[in-house]
Write a protein that holds these residues in place. Sequence first.
Motif, PDB file in Angstrom:
ATOM      1  N   SER A  26       0.826  -1.199   0.000  1.00  0.00           N
ATOM      2  CA  SER A  26       0.000   0.000   0.000  1.00  0.00           C
ATOM      3  C   SER A  26       0.864   1.254   0.000  1.00  0.00           C
ATOM      4  O   SER A  26       0.447   2.291  -0.505  1.00  0.00           O
ATOM      5  N   LEU A  27       2.079   1.185   0.562  1.00  0.00           N
ATOM      6  CA  LEU A  27       2.966   2.352   0.546  1.00  0.00           C
ATOM      7  C   LEU A  27       3.383   2.688  -0.880  1.00  0.00           C
ATOM      8  O   LEU A  27       3.342   3.852  -1.299  1.00  0.00           O
TER       9      LEU A  27
ATOM     10  N   ASP B  70       1.798   1.892  -3.563  1.00  0.00           N
ATOM     11  CA  ASP B  70       0.598   2.375  -4.244  1.00  0.00           C
ATOM     12  C   ASP B  70       0.364   3.846  -3.923  1.00  0.00           C
ATOM     13  O   ASP B  70       0.018   4.642  -4.795  1.00  0.00           O
ATOM     14  N   ALA B  71       0.563   4.211  -2.654  1.00  0.00           N
ATOM     15  CA  ALA B  71       0.287   5.581  -2.217  1.00  0.00           C
ATOM     16  C   ALA B  71       1.179   6.591  -2.928  1.00  0.00           C
ATOM     17  O   ALA B  71       0.715   7.643  -3.371  1.00  0.00           O
TER      18      ALA B  71
ATOM     19  N   THR C 197       0.358   8.130  -6.395  1.00  0.00           N
ATOM     20  CA  THR C 197      -0.737   9.080  -6.605  1.00  0.00           C
ATOM     21  C   THR C 197      -0.648  10.315  -5.716  1.00  0.00           C
ATOM     22  O   THR C 197      -1.360  11.289  -5.961  1.00  0.00           O
ATOM     23  N   ARG C 198       0.216  10.298  -4.694  1.00  0.00           N
ATOM     24  CA  ARG C 198       0.250  11.417  -3.762  1.00  0.00           C
ATOM     25  C   ARG C 198       1.621  11.510  -3.104  1.00  0.00           C
ATOM     26  O   ARG C 198       2.442  10.608  -3.242  1.00  0.00           O
TER      27      ARG C 198
ATOM     28  N   VAL D   9       3.572  11.244   0.250  1.00  0.00           N
ATOM     29  CA  VAL D   9       3.449  10.686   1.597  1.00  0.00           C
ATOM     30  C   VAL D   9       4.230  11.572   2.564  1.00  0.00           C
ATOM     31  O   VAL D   9       5.367  11.956   2.286  1.00  0.00           O
TER      32      VAL D   9
ATOM     33  N   ASP E  81       1.772  10.557   7.534  1.00  0.00           N
ATOM     34  CA  ASP E  81       1.224   9.303   7.010  1.00  0.00           C
ATOM     35  C   ASP E  81       2.088   8.116   7.411  1.00  0.00           C
ATOM     36  O   ASP E  81       1.623   6.976   7.400  1.00  0.00           O
TER      37      ASP E  81
ATOM     38  N   ASP F  60      -8.042  10.658   3.954  1.00  0.00           N
ATOM     39  CA  ASP F  60      -8.707  10.069   2.784  1.00  0.00           C
ATOM     40  C   ASP F  60      -8.758   8.545   2.855  1.00  0.00           C
ATOM     41  O   ASP F  60      -8.790   7.872   1.829  1.00  0.00           O
TER      42      ASP F  60
ATOM     43  N   MET G  47      -6.450   6.558   3.695  1.00  0.00           N
ATOM     44  CA  MET G  47      -5.174   5.896   3.391  1.00  0.00           C
ATOM     45  C   MET G  47      -4.613   5.242   4.642  1.00  0.00           C
ATOM     46  O   MET G  47      -4.803   5.743   5.755  1.00  0.00           O
TER      47      MET G  47
ATOM     48  N   SER H 266       8.287  12.186  -3.686  1.00  0.00           N
ATOM     49  CA  SER H 266       7.190  11.287  -3.332  1.00  0.00           C
ATOM     50  C   SER H 266       6.981  11.144  -1.836  1.00  0.00           C
ATOM     51  O   SER H 266       5.902  10.727  -1.400  1.00  0.00           O
TER      52      SER H 266
END
Length: 513
Positions: free
Chosen positions: A8-9, A11-12, A15-16, A18, A69, A115, A117, A290
């Motif tokens: 999931s990291l 993936d995060a 798109t955004r 962290v 995060d 959101d 996450m 990132s």
Amino acid sequence: MPALHKTSLLDAIETRVVIGDGAMGTMLQDANLALDDFLGLEGCNEILNDTRPDVLREIHRAYFDAGADAVETNTFGCNLPNLADYDISDRIRELSEKGTRLARETADEMGPGRDGMGRFVLGSMGPGTKLPTLGHAPFAVLRDAYTEAALGMIDGGADAILVETCQDLLQVKAAIIGSQHAMDKLGVRIPIITHVTVETTGAMLLGSEIGAALTALEPLGIDMIGLNCATGPAEMSEHLRHLSKHSTLPVSVMPNAGLPTLGPRGAEYPLTAPELATALGGFVSEYGLSLVGGCCGTTPEHIRQVADLVHGTTKATRVPAPEPGVASLYSAVPFEQDASILMIGERTNSNGSKAFRDAMLAEDYEKCLDIAKDQTRDGAHMLDLNVDYVGRDGAADMAALASRLATASTLPIMLDSTEPAVLEAGLEHLGGRSAVNSVNYEDGDGPDSRFQKIMKLVKEHGAAVVALTIDEEGQARTAEWKVRVADRLIEDITTNWGLRHEDIIVDTLTFPI
């Protein structure tokens, strides 16, 4: 190694941006801890994972509340040199696991972050006090201790391992490879983030430029690269620009709150929370970073303002332009030379230079280094190091010379041997990126073949490789035969070993024609 599965990291960060946490030491200094909390081991923050889990939970919670995060575990010193200083090196895995579990449980208790996450836990892996390039400790011993730390972090629930505050490229390799060994043992794969530390001199502690670090570390199979510690964001800008421009990996940064000054309580950091937020927001919008956070001197308030500003910042789109090549400890050398072909100095070869062989046999290492320096002055871009000689302990000779050339030569090294043990000895002493000379199919490509044994070393140490046009029938003696063997080698090395085409140097062995 098991196939890479995106967490999931990962993936995060697609798109955004962290948001990482801030300093651990700053928070512990403000916790009014007593010597008893450290079991008399003054300065050993990692023992607090056992004695004061409540304090660590509160620190992690404070950073999550501030908008982080991801938080780092209190395991920076869970390495062999640090814990050996306190006579508790047998607790590396235990304290790594306990520190990681505290962060994991805190993250899980708080539920999803912004959101929806997930909240991430980064297993912090520090450099220790022993630099293998300088001979302070053997590479393999440090590597195996890092394996123990990584096993504890994975058991404790880390989402990624953060190899940080890196000062010696050989130490970084030990940490990365040790972590990968742990993943192999457990049959899992989590991301590895690597943060090098560039001093105010513009290089790492041992003199490595950022280009050398990128060339040496990216092929090791890490998932993100960046900088932390030593300086504030202003001093990191040009190094981040280089990474953003040339790295194919996501890029991250966790700077100090400015350059420290000496105050009544020790080091004091001048950068305010708004100033740090503005700097990191600029890095995101200009360099497409990132992950951003803080290191020494940063607090939850710093992270709060970073998170608030970065959430509204548009991340720049990166179009990296990689520079394939090799590197010494100090600098990178691209394979493609603007004004020349790539020149390899062959006089540091016991089979090709009588002067070098005689000096090696006499263990006159200064003479050997003088020969290497002569080739540098004559315009070589890389040095071919071959110590193979009948009746000699090749691994010992390679260790003696590679360890000296690591710091004495500004040029990358091509390790030239037919013996896997000799190549391994060289790779374990060279922090830059070497080329391994060579692989071929003389005895096939089966599990026990020399090809397989050498390619395992090439892959693990992130080396480039020289591929010879030799197959089971011998040296290829026609153009068609040579092309056929070269095609087979390139397909094998890229498909089965994961190297890029630009990591392969094909030697067509033209003399037989």
